[in-house]
Design an enzyme around this catalytic site. Structure first.
Site, PDB file in Angstrom:
ATOM      1  N   ARG A  10      41.888  54.992  43.964  1.00  0.00           N
ATOM      2  CA  ARG A  10      42.942  55.457  43.076  1.00  0.00           C
ATOM      3  C   ARG A  10      43.117  56.952  43.226  1.00  0.00           C
ATOM      4  NH1 ARG A  10      41.352  55.725  38.534  1.00  0.00           N
ATOM      5  NH2 ARG A  10      39.284  54.808  38.729  1.00  0.00           N
TER       6      ARG A  10
ATOM      7  N   TYR B  57      46.673  50.769  48.013  1.00  0.00           N
ATOM      8  CA  TYR B  57      45.350  50.553  47.416  1.00  0.00           C
ATOM      9  C   TYR B  57      45.453  49.816  46.070  1.00  0.00           C
ATOM     10  CZ  TYR B  57      40.923  51.058  45.144  1.00  0.00           C
ATOM     11  OH  TYR B  57      39.777  50.744  44.481  1.00  0.00           O
TER      12      TYR B  57
ATOM     13  N   LYS C 283      45.629  48.079  36.736  1.00  0.00           N
ATOM     14  CA  LYS C 283      45.454  49.334  35.983  1.00  0.00           C
ATOM     15  C   LYS C 283      46.779  49.807  35.371  1.00  0.00           C
ATOM     16  CE  LYS C 283      41.140  49.665  37.295  1.00  0.00           C
ATOM     17  NZ  LYS C 283      40.069  49.298  36.349  1.00  0.00           N
TER      18      LYS C 283
ATOM     19  N   HIS D  21      39.248  49.248  29.249  1.00  0.00           N
ATOM     20  CA  HIS D  21      38.598  49.114  30.560  1.00  0.00           C
ATOM     21  C   HIS D  21      37.207  48.516  30.330  1.00  0.00           C
ATOM     22  CE1 HIS D  21      37.266  51.364  34.483  1.00  0.00           C
ATOM     23  NE2 HIS D  21      37.637  50.139  34.741  1.00  0.00           N
TER      24      HIS D  21
ATOM     25  N   SER E 219      34.625  53.428  36.160  1.00  0.00           N
ATOM     26  CA  SER E 219      34.748  52.771  37.460  1.00  0.00           C
ATOM     27  C   SER E 219      33.463  52.923  38.262  1.00  0.00           C
ATOM     28  CB  SER E 219      35.900  53.393  38.249  1.00  0.00           C
ATOM     29  OG  SER E 219      37.098  53.177  37.549  1.00  0.00           O
ATOM     30  N   ALA E 220      33.053  51.831  38.891  1.00  0.00           N
ATOM     31  CA  ALA E 220      31.849  51.789  39.735  1.00  0.00           C
ATOM     32  C   ALA E 220      30.574  52.130  38.954  1.00  0.00           C
ATOM     33  CB  ALA E 220      32.002  52.658  40.973  1.00  0.00           C
ATOM     34  N   CYS E 221      30.519  51.766  37.675  1.00  0.00           N
ATOM     35  CA  CYS E 221      29.326  52.013  36.869  1.00  0.00           C
ATOM     36  C   CYS E 221      28.713  50.720  36.331  1.00  0.00           C
ATOM     37  CB  CYS E 221      29.633  52.973  35.730  1.00  0.00           C
ATOM     38  SG  CYS E 221      29.942  54.636  36.323  1.00  0.00           S
TER      39      CYS E 221
ATOM     40  N   ASP F  60      36.713  43.580  34.099  1.00  0.00           N
ATOM     41  CA  ASP F  60      37.323  44.905  34.225  1.00  0.00           C
ATOM     42  C   ASP F  60      38.249  45.303  33.076  1.00  0.00           C
ATOM     43  OD1 ASP F  60      37.469  47.220  36.040  1.00  0.00           O
ATOM     44  OD2 ASP F  60      39.588  46.724  36.227  1.00  0.00           O
TER      45      ASP F  60
ATOM     46  N   ARG G 195      36.061  46.733  48.758  1.00  0.00           N
ATOM     47  CA  ARG G 195      36.170  45.801  47.631  1.00  0.00           C
ATOM     48  C   ARG G 195      36.407  44.374  48.100  1.00  0.00           C
ATOM     49  NH1 ARG G 195      36.544  48.080  41.978  1.00  0.00           N
ATOM     50  NH2 ARG G 195      36.232  50.287  42.372  1.00  0.00           N
TER      51      ARG G 195
ATOM     52  N   ASN H  44      18.733  43.848  33.202  1.00  0.00           N
ATOM     53  CA  ASN H  44      19.462  44.400  32.053  1.00  0.00           C
ATOM     54  C   ASN H  44      19.502  43.402  30.896  1.00  0.00           C
ATOM     55  OD1 ASN H  44      19.929  46.795  33.432  1.00  0.00           O
ATOM     56  ND2 ASN H  44      21.908  46.105  34.248  1.00  0.00           N
TER      57      ASN H  44
HETATM   58  P1  GTP Z   1      35.160  49.109  38.719  1.00  0.00           P
HETATM   59  O1  GTP Z   1      35.386  47.746  39.266  1.00  0.00           O
HETATM   60  O2  GTP Z   1      35.509  50.222  39.674  1.00  0.00           O
HETATM   61  O3  GTP Z   1      35.763  49.356  37.387  1.00  0.00           O
HETATM   62  O4  GTP Z   1      33.531  49.294  38.619  1.00  0.00           O
HETATM   63  P2  GTP Z   1      32.418  48.396  37.879  1.00  0.00           P
HETATM   64  O5  GTP Z   1      32.148  49.034  36.559  1.00  0.00           O
HETATM   65  O6  GTP Z   1      32.776  46.967  37.905  1.00  0.00           O
HETATM   66  O7  GTP Z   1      31.099  48.648  38.789  1.00  0.00           O
HETATM   67  P3  GTP Z   1      30.208  47.595  39.600  1.00  0.00           P
HETATM   68  O8  GTP Z   1      29.598  46.533  38.740  1.00  0.00           O
HETATM   69  O9  GTP Z   1      30.980  47.124  40.774  1.00  0.00           O
HETATM   70  O10 GTP Z   1      29.009  48.519  40.098  1.00  0.00           O
HETATM   71  C1  GTP Z   1      29.248  49.647  40.899  1.00  0.00           C
HETATM   72  C2  GTP Z   1      28.014  50.090  41.620  1.00  0.00           C
HETATM   73  O11 GTP Z   1      26.929  50.276  40.703  1.00  0.00           O
HETATM   74  C3  GTP Z   1      27.530  49.065  42.648  1.00  0.00           C
HETATM   75  O12 GTP Z   1      27.183  49.725  43.835  1.00  0.00           O
HETATM   76  C4  GTP Z   1      26.335  48.427  41.995  1.00  0.00           C
HETATM   77  O13 GTP Z   1      25.399  48.001  42.951  1.00  0.00           O
HETATM   78  C5  GTP Z   1      25.788  49.543  41.098  1.00  0.00           C
HETATM   79  N1  GTP Z   1      25.136  48.978  39.894  1.00  0.00           N
HETATM   80  C6  GTP Z   1      25.663  48.072  39.038  1.00  0.00           C
HETATM   81  N2  GTP Z   1      24.783  47.734  38.055  1.00  0.00           N
HETATM   82  C7  GTP Z   1      23.679  48.472  38.294  1.00  0.00           C
HETATM   83  C8  GTP Z   1      22.409  48.583  37.619  1.00  0.00           C
HETATM   84  O14 GTP Z   1      22.130  47.931  36.606  1.00  0.00           O
HETATM   85  N3  GTP Z   1      21.510  49.469  38.151  1.00  0.00           N
HETATM   86  C9  GTP Z   1      21.804  50.203  39.279  1.00  0.00           C
HETATM   87  N4  GTP Z   1      20.864  51.037  39.729  1.00  0.00           N
HETATM   88  N5  GTP Z   1      22.973  50.113  39.941  1.00  0.00           N
HETATM   89  C10 GTP Z   1      23.903  49.261  39.448  1.00  0.00           C
HETATM   90 MN    MN Z   2      34.407  45.953  38.762  1.00  0.00          MN
HETATM   91 MN    MN Z   3      37.851  49.243  36.820  1.00  0.00          MN
END
Ligand code: GTP
Ligand code: MN
Ligand code: MN
Length: 611
Positions: free
Chosen positions: A91, A224, A233, A253, A275-277, A304, A397, A524
């Site tokens: 994005r 993208y 989004k 989100h 995002s990506a967390c 999401d 992705r 978790n």
């Molecule tokens: P968006 O789809 O962009 O909104 O992101 P998301 O919040 O869905 O993130 P996602 O679950 O795809 O995780 C993103 C990254 O964080 C990946 O590389 C995972 O491997 C890593 N990750 C997810 N959960 C954990 C966790 O509990 N511990 C650790 N260390 N890494 C994690």
């Molecule tokens: Mn996601």
């Molecule tokens: Mn997202």
């Protein structure tokens, strides 16, 4: 207020353009499509019905155009690889605009363009942009058909990748025309107008413009996902958050999961992480074996986006997932970290920007411990493990239908949604922020969410690993003034008789060697169990300056290599460090200047006094 939008129809064509063979449509749809065909001048217009046969045709068209590369159909039936333009992999927040008559409506956290100026600028780009190309008319519903919150959108696009992806991510096809017609003639205008062209995929000519007052999105110059699949989004967060503000509901989100306990009791939980967390991973969590034996089970409603409203009868918060598929991060995803995601992408999946192996399979960093000896990387270049480059893009992705998920919740498609008992905020913080705490109450929870901080990731372009304030994980997605957005959160509380409990988690705290202390992923569940018990009024907690916290013995560590000492470290709150944290929370207060809702100011005063 749609005068600007239809202007081209009046000043452009003398005769009606050909919009191709189409299903029965109302006059609003017809007039809008005609105007956009006149402007974009595609060679042909194709209306999608959402059938399986059509999907096959589109994919074959994409293969012919080089947009899709067929993967090994024995291993990965119905799966294809897509390589995006190398300048178009995430994005682009700096090119994303909220377009309103005045800047105050967009607020201090959005890029703003004045409505007429934006239409004029983008009309220049869209005019003639589809010459020699096909325009796909993609009708879709966000939300389960028949849900009171479901919204119809129609996307016009010249990208076959986008058309196919919309078929996976939304309820796409004739079902949407049916939903629109069910609203009756007085609502024939009630659809989000989504116009998209990849243009020449030039970042200099890339604009993602939202017109919340016109229920309109114009996106130019990017293919993208977050920029181009306009249901996601753009509609389901930016436009929807604005509609929710006006109509008393919320677009967030968030992931949405069902948690079934040993007694069969089921609790639904949402989670807002940037995002990506970790949303997709948490939403698909498989509990450790011990917990499975006890009867714990997780099911996914969404990974999401969540739309929530207060049910008038019960006074409780209910939620739906407006999407029908997953657009998930690949790096780090494997059989150990997220088996349900792996299972979800074994068929009918599009892989974007990963490596291609000689046997027609895909690979990304973290998929297996041992990389393949050779591959073609995401840019199409030969790759070997020692070449010094990544095989897949950091924001590569997968796009897969929700129905592929073995852990899909039976209520995922229920128009009535599910009740929400807990809201979990979370960020990626290597220091300072503990593993888990519970907010004292809703008001405090809103403060905790609003001051959420997280280290930036590859999901958006720009510097990575810098702590940025990301209120409710919505900073890039609030379609209006953040001041009003926060007021909305406080206001929603007044409509509820019983509100969800609010929590904060951080899976990402690191030790002095830079390693994650908490094992994360399936483990978790151990934190989630405490959250469920707290939401049900069962678990113990001690009062701390941040909120309620479990004692080390309240989190079960049996079978883990970490000790209760490690847990103390994970939960530690250093007062001096936290003073710095509060100062960095100022970022969001400063942006809002004197306009921060008074509840927020009050919560900060309480926090400071607890220090
Ligand atoms: P968006 O789809 O962009 O909104 O992101 P998301 O919040 O869905 O993130 P996602 O679950 O795809 O995780 C993103 C990254 O964080 C990946 O590389 C995972 O491997 C890593 N990750 C997810 N959960 C954990 C966790 O509990 N511990 C650790 N260390 N890494 C994690
Ligand atoms: Mn996601
Ligand atoms: Mn997202």
């Amino acid at each position: 207020s749609r005068t600007q939008d239809v202007q081209t129809a009046a000043d452009g064509a003398t005769s009606k353009p050909s919009i191709g063979a189409h299903p029965p449509i109302n006059n609003s749809v017809r007039a809008w499509v005609e105007a956009k065909v006149t402007m974009c001048q595609p060679d042909r217009v194709v209306w999608l019905d959402g059938s399986k046969e059509e999907r096959q045709r589109l994919i074959q068209q994409g293969v012919k155009e080089g947009v899709f590369i067929q993967l090994n159909q024995q291993k990965l039936p119905g799966c294809y690889l897509h390589r995006s333009n190398q300048n178009d992999v995430a994005r682009t927040e700096q090119l994303t605009f909220i377009c309103t008559p005045n800047a105050d409506m967009a607020g201090p956290t959005n890029n703003w363009m004045e409505t007429r100026q934006a239409y004029t600028k983008l009309r220049g780009l869209f005019t003639g942009c589809m010459k020699g190309r096909t325009m796909y008319v993609v009708p879709f519903i966000m939300g389960p058909a028949g849900s009171p919150l479901a919204k119809v959108g129609v996307q016009l696009t010249d990208s076959v990748y986008v058309a196919v992806s919309m078929g996976l991510m939304t309820r796409m096809g004739d079902v949407a025309w049916k939903q629109l017609a069910a609203g009756g003639p007085e609502h024939e205008d009630d659809f989000t107008r989504c116009l998209h062209s990849v243009g020449d995929v030039n970042p200099e000519r890339r604009f993602i413009c939202h017109f919340p007052l016109d229920n309109t999105i114009w996106s130019f110059g990017s293919g993208y996902g977050g920029n181009a699949l306009l249901g996601k989004k753009c509609l389901a967060l930016r436009i929807a958050s604005f509609l929710g503000f006006q109509q008393d509901w919320m677009a967030e989100h968030m992931l949405l999961m069902g948690v079934t306990g040993p007694t069969g009791e089921k609790t639904y939980v949402t989670g807002a992480f940037p995002s990506a967390c970790g949303k997709t991973n948490f939403a698909m969590l498989i509990p450790p074996e011990k917990y499975q034996k006890e009867g714990w089970k997780i099911s996914t409603v969404g990974d999401d986006i969540v739309w929530m409203w207060v049910d008038k009868e019960s006074g409780k918060l209910r939620a739906i997932n407006p999407e029908a598929g997953y657009f998930g991060v690949l790096p780090g995803t494997n059989e150990k970290t997220n088996p349900n995601a792996m299972a979800s992408m074994q068929k009918e999946t599009i892989y974007t920007n990963v490596a291609l192996t000689p046997d027609g399979d895909v690979w990304w960093e973290g998929k297996t411990d041992v990389p393949p000896p050779q591959a073609i990387d995401w840019t199409g270049q030969p790759w070997t493990p020692d070449c010094g480059r990544k095989a897949a893009h950091a924001n590569s992705r997968f796009t897969a239908p929700a129905t592929n998920n073995p852990a899909l919740d039976p209520a995922w498609d229920d128009p009535a949604g599910v009740p929400v008992s807990a809201i979990i905020f979370g960020g990626r913080r290597s220091r300072t922020v503990p593993l888990v705490f519970q907010a004292f109450n809703w008001m405090h929870g809103v403060y905790v969410g609003a001051t959420l901080g997280s280290e930036t990731t590859a999901a958006a372009t720009g510097a990575q690993g810098v702590v940025r304030r990301d209120p409710m994980a919505m900073l890039p997605f609030i379609g209006y003034n953040i001041r009003d957005y926060l007021v909305h959160w406080f206001r929603i509380r007044k409509k509820m008789s019983d509100c969800p409990r609010v929590f904060h988690v951080n899976w990402f705290r690191k030790d002095d060697q830079g390693k994650f202390i908490w094992p994360g992923f399936g483990e978790n569940m151990r934190v989630l169990k405490w959250i469920i018990d707290r939401s049900r009024g069962r678990a113990y907690a001690k009062e701390t300056l941040l909120g309620w916290m479990p004692r080390p013995k309240d989190i079960d560590l049996e079978g883990l290599s970490i000790t209760h000492d490690d847990l103390e470290k994970l939960q530690a709150v250093e007062v001096e460090e936290f003073k710095t944290e509060i100062l960095s929370q100022e970022e969001i207060f400063l942006k809002l200047a004197g306009e921060m809702p008074k509840e927020m100011v009050f919560q900060r005063e309480l926090l400071v006094s607890r220090l």
